[in-house]
Write an enzyme that holds these catalytic residues in place. Structure first.
Site, PDB file in Angstrom:
ATOM      1  N   LYS A 277     -35.056  13.394  86.080  1.00 35.50           N
ATOM      2  CA  LYS A 277     -35.500  14.442  87.010  1.00 35.50           C
ATOM      3  C   LYS A 277     -35.411  15.820  86.360  1.00 35.50           C
ATOM      4  O   LYS A 277     -36.198  16.722  86.678  1.00 35.50           O
ATOM      5  CB  LYS A 277     -34.690  14.383  88.308  1.00 35.50           C
ATOM      6  CG  LYS A 277     -33.165  14.517  88.141  1.00 35.50           C
ATOM      7  CD  LYS A 277     -32.673  15.921  88.341  1.00 35.50           C
ATOM      8  CE  LYS A 277     -31.172  16.014  88.166  1.00 35.50           C
ATOM      9  NZ  LYS A 277     -30.651  17.373  88.470  1.00 35.50           N
TER      10      LYS A 277
ATOM     11  N   THR B  10     -34.623  19.228  92.397  1.00 35.95           N
ATOM     12  CA  THR B  10     -34.639  19.870  91.084  1.00 35.95           C
ATOM     13  C   THR B  10     -35.993  20.493  90.755  1.00 35.95           C
ATOM     14  O   THR B  10     -36.059  21.465  89.999  1.00 35.95           O
ATOM     15  CB  THR B  10     -34.245  18.852  89.997  1.00 35.95           C
ATOM     16  OG1 THR B  10     -33.063  18.166  90.408  1.00 35.95           O
ATOM     17  CG2 THR B  10     -33.956  19.538  88.679  1.00 35.95           C
TER      18      THR B  10
END
Length: 323
Positions: free
Chosen positions: A178, A235
């Site tokens: 991520k 994120t």
């Protein structure tokens, strides 16, 4: 009373120490500079959150604990594990893949401390929000779900919900990848490509993570959960994401050195991108978004080149595309 040790007094380690105290534990917080206390009793990385009396700060490694939360950057993990001898179960709270060896955190632990029970903690969690006791959830994964559940129970409170998993591959890969996709998302926004482009990059990035997870033995339901899409969403969109901010700086034309010296700070995805690309090539998995980020941060391609490369890829059936 339960005893929890937290190794690392960065923002994430401090947030975990505060959470462990809220869960009713006596907390041993290891810091490189235990004297660096502010006037209000807080530590410099989270100056607005004083540590309660149940958190003791020390430069000594813990000798006794029911659980050790290890919150240090990936590059320091082997060295820190070398100084740990409490014998307690270790929960690794860092995310990434070690360059060169291509090991995940739990593999590093198992090789450094054979016989010590290990687990990994991952999920969509910004440290300052955990410190502020805002509602959040995460996943603890271990080879045995019963161990993950037992460790999760030591840290769970109504405002910090911990779910258990035995998919150590999916949880670790989701946490590592991520950060790389967040750099791509930030670059898209920084370059002015728009929200549509960011959404497309994040979605195709998730597909890449899924293909790589399947090749490594991870499960798709893990990537549909907190350690996958949950962490990816935070994120790639949250303003406090260091990886997104570094990507945004690159998208605005800064060099990598300039972006890392900006307020964005350390971005784990920079080092992880090359390691994930190498892992994907080892297993013959196509990861064009991850490859574009690795080429960008390692200086093999300019931003304009990677944008053109991604935009010129052939289209086809979404369900049938493997790249």
């Amino acid at each position: 009373m339960k005893h929890i040790a937290v190794i690392g007094a960065g923002s994430w380690g401090l947030a975990l120490a505060l959470q462990a105290a809220r869960a009713g534990a006596q907390v041993h917080l290891w810091a490189r500079d235990p004297s660096a206390r502010l006037a209000n009793g807080a530590m410099p990385r989270l100056p607005g959150y004083p540590l309660p009396d149940t958190v003791s700060v020390s430069g000594r490694m813990p000798e006794r604990a029911d659980m050790v939360l290890l919150a240090v950057p990936m590059q320091h993990l082997p060295a820190v594990l070398g100084g740990l001898n409490s014998g307690a179960p270790v929960v690794l709270c860092c995310k990434g893949v070690e360059p060169g060896t291509l090991r995940f955190p739990l593999q590093i632990l198992e090789e450094a401390l054979p016989g010590v029970s290990g687990a990994v903690l991952s999920g969509p969690n910004f440290a300052h929000e955990i410190a502020a006791c805002l509602p959040a959830a995460a996943v603890i994964a271990a080879r045995k779900a019963s161990l993950a559940r037992a460790l999760g129970d030591l840290l769970t409170t109504p405002r910090f919900r911990l779910y258990d998993s035995d998919d150590i591959v999916g949880v670790q890969l989701g946490g590592a990848a991520k950060n790389v996709i967040a750099i791509a998302a930030g670059a898209a926004i920084g370059a002015g490509l728009g929200e549509n482009a960011r959404a497309a990059l994040v979605t195709r990035g998730l597909a890449e993570i899924g293909r790589l997870a399947a090749a490594l033995g991870g499960r798709p339901e893990t990537l549909a959960g907190l350690a996958g899409v949950g962490d990816l969403l935070l994120t790639c969109t949250g303003g406090a994401s260091r990886n997104f901010r570094v990507g945004s700086a690159l998208g605005k034309g800064m060099t990598l050195a300039e972006s890392l010296n900006s307020p964005a700070g350390v971005a784990e995805g920079v080092a992880t991108s090359g390691a994930l690309l190498a892992l994907a090539k080892r297993h013959d998995v196509a990861v064009p978004v991850i490859e574009a980020v690795a080429d960008l941060v390692e200086g093999r391609s300019l931003l304009t080149d990677v944008i053109e490369r991604l935009l010129s890829r052939p289209a086809g059936s979404e369900a049938g595309r493997m790249a």
